[in-house]
Design an enzyme around this catalytic site. Structure first.
Site, PDB file in Angstrom:
ATOM      1  N   GLU A 194       0.282  -0.348  16.455  1.00  0.00           N
ATOM      2  CA  GLU A 194      -0.542   0.813  16.079  1.00  0.00           C
ATOM      3  C   GLU A 194      -1.507   1.153  17.215  1.00  0.00           C
ATOM      4  O   GLU A 194      -1.709   2.323  17.554  1.00  0.00           O
ATOM      5  CB  GLU A 194      -1.327   0.513  14.799  1.00  0.00           C
ATOM      6  CG  GLU A 194      -2.165   1.709  14.355  1.00  0.00           C
ATOM      7  CD  GLU A 194      -3.112   1.376  13.220  1.00  0.00           C
ATOM      8  OE1 GLU A 194      -2.741   0.603  12.316  1.00  0.00           O
ATOM      9  OE2 GLU A 194      -4.258   1.881  13.247  1.00  0.00           O
ATOM     10  N   CYS A 200       0.860  -1.185   0.000  1.00  0.00           N
ATOM     11  CA  CYS A 200       0.000   0.000   0.000  1.00  0.00           C
ATOM     12  C   CYS A 200       0.902   1.243   0.000  1.00  0.00           C
ATOM     13  O   CYS A 200       2.130   1.139   0.137  1.00  0.00           O
ATOM     14  CB  CYS A 200      -0.857   0.000   1.263  1.00  0.00           C
ATOM     15  SG  CYS A 200       0.149   0.083   2.757  1.00  0.00           S
TER      16      CYS A 200
HETATM   17  S1  SF4 Z   1      -2.785   2.438   7.435  1.00  0.00           S
HETATM   18 FE1  SF4 Z   1      -1.344   0.737   7.201  1.00  0.00          FE
HETATM   19  S2  SF4 Z   1      -2.275  -0.582   5.644  1.00  0.00           S
HETATM   20 FE2  SF4 Z   1      -3.305   1.416   5.540  1.00  0.00          FE
HETATM   21  S3  SF4 Z   1      -2.224   2.603   3.979  1.00  0.00           S
HETATM   22 FE3  SF4 Z   1      -1.291   3.080   5.942  1.00  0.00          FE
HETATM   23  S4  SF4 Z   1       0.405   1.618   6.157  1.00  0.00           S
HETATM   24 FE4  SF4 Z   1      -0.936   0.851   4.559  1.00  0.00          FE
END
Ligand code: SF4
Length: 497
Positions: free
Chosen positions: A316, A202
């Site tokens: 996170e 991503c």
């Molecule tokens: S939150 Fe995590 S999975 Fe979503 S775009 Fe950001 S890095 Fe990628």
């Protein structure tokens, strides 16, 4: 789907070891001998070409070429002459799970017993082992799946002196490998792969990796990274090779050094500690995680009790909870919602971890709305676009697949959620870090394989998985794209050109 496996061993003693290994098998596997050396192998290959076997395995002993090989280690050939052993990583992984020392690599076929002085040159060309028959014999497959499994009998350190004991160790290894090779034969067949699109990296992961790469270019090694930059063993290993040093906490970072914060974000306490220590910080927190942090601060400042829907222990989640520790509570299930004791039932808000399962999060947010009628949610979805898109894409292929393979590491939240998404609709799914994690037994009776990759898994892993599966027989690959992505995030000023 499965046709008969033929195992070809050059010498009688090798064929006997293999036969002993197959003692309890169904008897559907044929064993034949080619005779010793390249000329006999070529003659035998000419005869075998017309045979009706389904798959060919070549098993025997070999000279080890690198110092890290020991007698009895197995080398599974990634190529034998002009013939590719595409499924070698997969077979080597299965042999390791059976308790054998096995690795996939190149095997050289030479026309004489390899001499001590020749070994370094062959090793420098990337060969792990040398034999005298595999290339000629592999040609007999004529496009059918081929596996070459060679057991090391002698090594660069002991090219001759250890040949008797080494030979015995090699024969024992061949015997132990035989049932695994038979499983490989049973897993061969014609299949199709349905690729889920989008899949793999991503924008947040691409940005985080680029930040570490640029920091290494600018500052030289070492560059310290607090926690795994993204949750993927391949990515972390490759950056380590280039000079990144991954640490769990800042006390492992020397004073004055450069430290990168991972894509998952950190709590304000970590930022304060870095500043107190005089560390040069480069923040690779994904902007979509930073957005959730900002929402947490905004709700907490407004006097809300903030329920964070997420998984305990995830980096996170720890970072987001740290934004307003006195006002935030982690809720993982509807039962947690029932136990929630907000300061004021009229002032409850919720946020989400960015990589949750859309369905699972909806269940918990539904429970919050039911219990607290005035509950406030995030301005826009916290579950990020990449997570949502990959779940929708895998759902589309899982519906038509017998099995789904998800490339990603075990600690990657969004990858684990992809497995769960498949299981929720009744399709078995497995999380794999690489092709070598594919268990042959999973493939029994499977003709359509769905394939995707979590947001932190490199696209190269998907290519490797396809290559390994194509070594098991004819493979057609098609892609189902449910949406396309064009999001890119800018880099922090510390690494901008
Ligand atoms: S939150 Fe995590 S999975 Fe979503 S775009 Fe950001 S890095 Fe990628």
């Amino acid at each position: 789907m499965t046709e008969e496996l033929l195992i070809c061993a050059p010498m009688r003693i090798e064929a006997r070891a293999v036969r002993r290994g197959l003692r309890d098998s169904t008897g559907a596997t044929g064993i034949t001998r080619s005779g010793y050396g390249p000329r006999r192998a070529a003659d035998r290959a000419g005869e075998l070409k017309e045979d009706s076997f389904g798959q060919l395995a070549i098993m025997g002993t070999a000279a080890g070429l690198t110092a890290d090989l020991s007698p009895g280690d197995l080398v599974v050939g990634t190529e034998a002459g002009a013939v590719s052993g595409g499924s070698a990583p997969l077979l080597a992984g299965e042999l390791r799970r059976a308790g054998l020392n096995a690795r996939a690599g190149r095997i050289a076929t030479v026309d004489h017993l390899v001499r001590r002085a020749e070994r370094p040159a062959l090793a420098a060309d990337g060969y792990l082992a040398a034999d005298m028959e595999s290339a000629a014999l592999a040609a007999a497959a004529g496009g059918r799946p081929v596996a070459v499994v060679r057991a090391v009998s002698d090594t660069p350190d002991r090219p001759v002196a250890g040949i008797v004991s080494g030979g015995l160790a090699a024969l024992r290894a061949l015997r132990a490998a035989a049932p695994v090779v038979e499983r490989w034969g049973a897993a061969c067949g014609t299949r199709q792969v349905l690729l889920a699109g989008p899949r793999s990296f991503c924008a947040g992961v691409e940005r985080a990796i680029e930040i570490v790469e640029r920091a290494l270019e600018r500052h030289g090694e070492p560059v310290y990274v607090r926690k795994q930059i993204v949750h993927n063993t391949r990515v972390v290993g490759e950056l380590e090779d280039r000079g990144a040093v991954f640490v769990e906490e800042l006390d492992q970072v020397p004073d004055g050094a450069t430290v990168v914060f991972s894509a998952h974000g950190v709590s304000p306490m970590v930022r304060q500690e870095a500043s107190r220590r005089g560390l040069a910080v480069i923040d690779a927190t994904c902007p979509l995680v930073s957005k959730v942090h900002a929402e947490a601060r905004r709700f907490a400042d407004g006097g809300y009790t903030v329920a964070l829907i997420g998984h305990a222990g995830h980096e996170e989640v720890e970072g987001t909870l740290g934004e307003a520790p006195g006002s935030m509570v982690l809720v993982q299930t509807p039962e947690d919602v029932a136990r929630l004791k907000p300061r004021d039932g009229e002032k409850v808000a919720y946020l989400m971890q960015t990589t949750l399962s859309v369905d699972e999060a909806a269940e918990v947010s539904g429970a919050l709305r039911e219990r607290f009628g005035s509950v406030r949610g995030p301005g826009s979805d916290d579950i990020c676009y990449a997570t949502t898109n990959r779940q929708a894409a895998v759902r589309a292929v899982a519906a038509d697949s017998d099995l789904v393979l998800v490339a990603g590491s075990a600690n990657s939240s969004n990858s684990v959620r992809l497995v769960e998404t498949c299981e929720r609709i009744g399709t078995p799914a497995h999380l794999i870090d690489s092709a070598s994690d594919i268990q042959l037994g999973w493939l029994t009776g499977v003709s359509t394989i769905g394939l995707t990759a979590g947001a932190s898994a490199p696209p190269a892993v998907v290519e490797e998985i396809i290559s390994a599966l194509s070594g098991l027989g004819p493979l057609s690959v098609s892609e189902r794209v449910t949406t396309t992505e064009s999001i890119r995030f800018g880099l922090p000023k510390e690494v901008r050109q």
